[in-house]
Design a protein around this motif. Structure first.
Motif, PDB file in Angstrom:
ATOM      1  N   HIS A 123       5.355   6.422  -2.225  1.00  0.00           N
ATOM      2  CA  HIS A 123       6.178   6.489  -3.427  1.00  0.00           C
ATOM      3  C   HIS A 123       7.075   5.260  -3.483  1.00  0.00           C
ATOM      4  O   HIS A 123       7.488   4.729  -2.451  1.00  0.00           O
ATOM      5  CB  HIS A 123       7.043   7.756  -3.414  1.00  0.00           C
ATOM      6  CG  HIS A 123       6.272   9.023  -3.213  1.00  0.00           C
ATOM      7  ND1 HIS A 123       5.612   9.665  -4.224  1.00  0.00           N
ATOM      8  CD2 HIS A 123       6.050   9.758  -2.088  1.00  0.00           C
ATOM      9  CE1 HIS A 123       5.014  10.747  -3.753  1.00  0.00           C
ATOM     10  NE2 HIS A 123       5.274  10.830  -2.454  1.00  0.00           N
ATOM     11  N   THR A 124       7.364   4.810  -4.682  1.00  0.00           N
ATOM     12  CA  THR A 124       8.276   3.679  -4.840  1.00  0.00           C
ATOM     13  C   THR A 124       9.639   4.030  -4.265  1.00  0.00           C
ATOM     14  O   THR A 124      10.165   5.127  -4.504  1.00  0.00           O
ATOM     15  CB  THR A 124       8.425   3.309  -6.323  1.00  0.00           C
ATOM     16  OG1 THR A 124       7.134   2.965  -6.850  1.00  0.00           O
ATOM     17  CG2 THR A 124       9.363   2.120  -6.496  1.00  0.00           C
ATOM     18  N   TRP A 125      10.224   3.124  -3.503  1.00  0.00           N
ATOM     19  CA  TRP A 125      11.538   3.348  -2.895  1.00  0.00           C
ATOM     20  C   TRP A 125      12.562   3.620  -3.990  1.00  0.00           C
ATOM     21  O   TRP A 125      12.805   2.778  -4.848  1.00  0.00           O
ATOM     22  CB  TRP A 125      11.929   2.104  -2.093  1.00  0.00           C
ATOM     23  CG  TRP A 125      13.256   2.172  -1.403  1.00  0.00           C
ATOM     24  CD1 TRP A 125      14.382   1.493  -1.764  1.00  0.00           C
ATOM     25  CD2 TRP A 125      13.594   2.926  -0.234  1.00  0.00           C
ATOM     26  NE1 TRP A 125      15.416   1.786  -0.891  1.00  0.00           N
ATOM     27  CE2 TRP A 125      14.948   2.667   0.050  1.00  0.00           C
ATOM     28  CE3 TRP A 125      12.880   3.802   0.584  1.00  0.00           C
ATOM     29  CZ2 TRP A 125      15.599   3.247   1.138  1.00  0.00           C
ATOM     30  CZ3 TRP A 125      13.527   4.384   1.659  1.00  0.00           C
ATOM     31  CH2 TRP A 125      14.868   4.099   1.928  1.00  0.00           C
ATOM     32  N   PRO A 126      13.180   4.815  -4.006  1.00  0.00           N
ATOM     33  CA  PRO A 126      14.042   5.204  -5.132  1.00  0.00           C
ATOM     34  C   PRO A 126      15.528   4.901  -4.919  1.00  0.00           C
ATOM     35  O   PRO A 126      16.347   5.328  -5.720  1.00  0.00           O
ATOM     36  CB  PRO A 126      13.815   6.713  -5.210  1.00  0.00           C
ATOM     37  CG  PRO A 126      13.624   7.119  -3.779  1.00  0.00           C
ATOM     38  CD  PRO A 126      12.941   5.952  -3.092  1.00  0.00           C
ATOM     39  N   TYR A 127      15.862   4.186  -3.849  1.00  0.00           N
ATOM     40  CA  TYR A 127      17.258   3.960  -3.495  1.00  0.00           C
ATOM     41  C   TYR A 127      17.592   2.468  -3.541  1.00  0.00           C
ATOM     42  O   TYR A 127      16.696   1.633  -3.737  1.00  0.00           O
ATOM     43  CB  TYR A 127      17.528   4.534  -2.095  1.00  0.00           C
ATOM     44  CG  TYR A 127      17.100   5.968  -1.931  1.00  0.00           C
ATOM     45  CD1 TYR A 127      17.760   6.992  -2.609  1.00  0.00           C
ATOM     46  CD2 TYR A 127      16.002   6.305  -1.126  1.00  0.00           C
ATOM     47  CE1 TYR A 127      17.360   8.310  -2.474  1.00  0.00           C
ATOM     48  CE2 TYR A 127      15.597   7.624  -0.988  1.00  0.00           C
ATOM     49  CZ  TYR A 127      16.278   8.625  -1.663  1.00  0.00           C
ATOM     50  OH  TYR A 127      15.881   9.934  -1.543  1.00  0.00           O
ATOM     51  N   PRO A 128      18.845   2.094  -3.357  1.00  0.00           N
ATOM     52  CA  PRO A 128      19.190   0.669  -3.367  1.00  0.00           C
ATOM     53  C   PRO A 128      18.414  -0.104  -2.310  1.00  0.00           C
ATOM     54  O   PRO A 128      18.158   0.397  -1.211  1.00  0.00           O
ATOM     55  CB  PRO A 128      20.694   0.675  -3.054  1.00  0.00           C
ATOM     56  CG  PRO A 128      21.178   2.020  -3.501  1.00  0.00           C
ATOM     57  CD  PRO A 128      20.040   2.958  -3.223  1.00  0.00           C
ATOM     58  N   LEU A 129      18.038  -1.321  -2.643  1.00  0.00           N
ATOM     59  CA  LEU A 129      17.284  -2.147  -1.711  1.00  0.00           C
ATOM     60  C   LEU A 129      18.094  -2.412  -0.449  1.00  0.00           C
ATOM     61  O   LEU A 129      17.524  -2.552   0.646  1.00  0.00           O
ATOM     62  CB  LEU A 129      16.905  -3.471  -2.381  1.00  0.00           C
ATOM     63  CG  LEU A 129      15.919  -4.369  -1.645  1.00  0.00           C
ATOM     64  CD1 LEU A 129      14.616  -3.627  -1.377  1.00  0.00           C
ATOM     65  CD2 LEU A 129      15.645  -5.630  -2.460  1.00  0.00           C
ATOM     66  N   ALA A 130      19.419  -2.451  -0.569  1.00  0.00           N
ATOM     67  CA  ALA A 130      20.272  -2.696   0.593  1.00  0.00           C
ATOM     68  C   ALA A 130      20.069  -1.643   1.672  1.00  0.00           C
ATOM     69  O   ALA A 130      20.168  -1.936   2.870  1.00  0.00           O
ATOM     70  CB  ALA A 130      21.742  -2.725   0.162  1.00  0.00           C
TER      71      ALA A 130
END
Length: 291
Positions: A123-130
């Protein structure tokens, strides 16, 4: 009016900027102490709204910490560190540029996650890239048609051919490590799977490390704020006296990046072909990707 969170909202992880408040730049040592701390409590597992609030707060703080790591030297009104040599300054710049290029690379290429260990439903990462870089997490990168050393050259120097590993060894500020805790393998379908290394399998191989100034050069450190320690150029805390003399505390290291690569060889992975009625000879022939 108390309105508990019912669902995670990515936009609430974005630091606020309004009038005299700029969460991107903590103004004093009290704010920095709070930034380094976690609101987590085991009791939050009993309430979904409390858990959502904790995750949101954590990820906002991680976003600020990464921003400060990348740009603290550009935000200061005065020098943050007395450089002992120009070579030390160049190593610091390489560390920061490595991180900046890595952030851009992941942002452009995209990050995916799985719910179960080594799961196949991505699944596409749903959180901040940091948050990808925090909490000791690991990122598996799949390179096709690009050698691992070329990728590291690009991240470190901005040029895939900028360093000869064969004749010059590992480029600074990267350095060789004796061992690592995890590796990777590829299954029959071409899926990358993480493996746990044990005993002798953890020793040897292309294990690399790089120390990082997490939190940003010259910013207060988490556990030594009251002692006026600040983040050094490689993550080792330091403090300055009234005369400007600097003292380092080698007992602490605020930030480390572990790198390992594996060459899985060449294997054909068939792709889904177009229907025969739509195939254009010489153009839409069945294709294979090479890993």
């Amino acid at each position: 009016l108390f309105c508990p969170a019912k669902a995670f909202e990515l936009c609430k992880c974005w630091p606020s900027v309004r009038k005299r408040l700029n969460e991107w730049q903590p103004p004093d040592i009290v704010d920095w102490q709070a930034l380094w701390m976690t609101p987590w409590s085991p009791s939050h597992l009993l309430s979904s709204s409390a858990l959502i609030s904790t995750v949101t707060t954590e990820m906002k703080r991680e976003t600020i910490l990464l921003y400060q790591t990348l740009f603290s030297q550009n935000l200061a009104d005065q020098p943050l560190f007395q450089w002992p040599s120009e070579a030390e300054r160049e190593l610091f710049d390489k560390r920061i540029m490595f991180l900046k290029r890595l952030v851009i690379c992941l942002g452009v290429c995209g990050v995916h996650c799985v719910e179960r260990e080594n799961g196949i439903d991505r699944h596409t990462w749903p959180y901040p890239l940091a948050s990808v870089f925090c909490h000791g997490g690991r990122i598996l990168m799949r390179l096709q048609g690009v050698q691992a050393r070329e990728m590291l050259n690009f991240l470190l120097l901005g040029d895939k051919d900028g360093w000869s590993w064969e004749s010059k060894g590992v480029p600074s500020p990267l350095y060789s490590r004796m061992a690592g805790s995890h590796g990777a393998k590829v299954d029959h379908s071409g899926q990358i799977m993480e493996t746990k290394l044990t005993a002798t399998s953890a020793i040897g191989g292309p294990h690399l490390g790089m120390d990082l100034p997490i939190g940003g050069l010259g910013n207060p450190t988490p556990s030594n704020c009251l002692d006026n320690f600040k983040v050094g150029p490689s993550g080792v805390p330091f403090r300055q006296d009234a005369k400007g003399d600097q003292t380092s505390s080698a007992r602490y290291q605020h930030g480390h990046l572990y790198i390992r690569w594996d060459d899985h060889g060449t294997r054909p992975i068939p792709r889904l072909a177009l229907p025969a009625s739509t195939v254009r000879p010489g153009v839409d022939e069945p294709q294979y990707s090479v890993e």
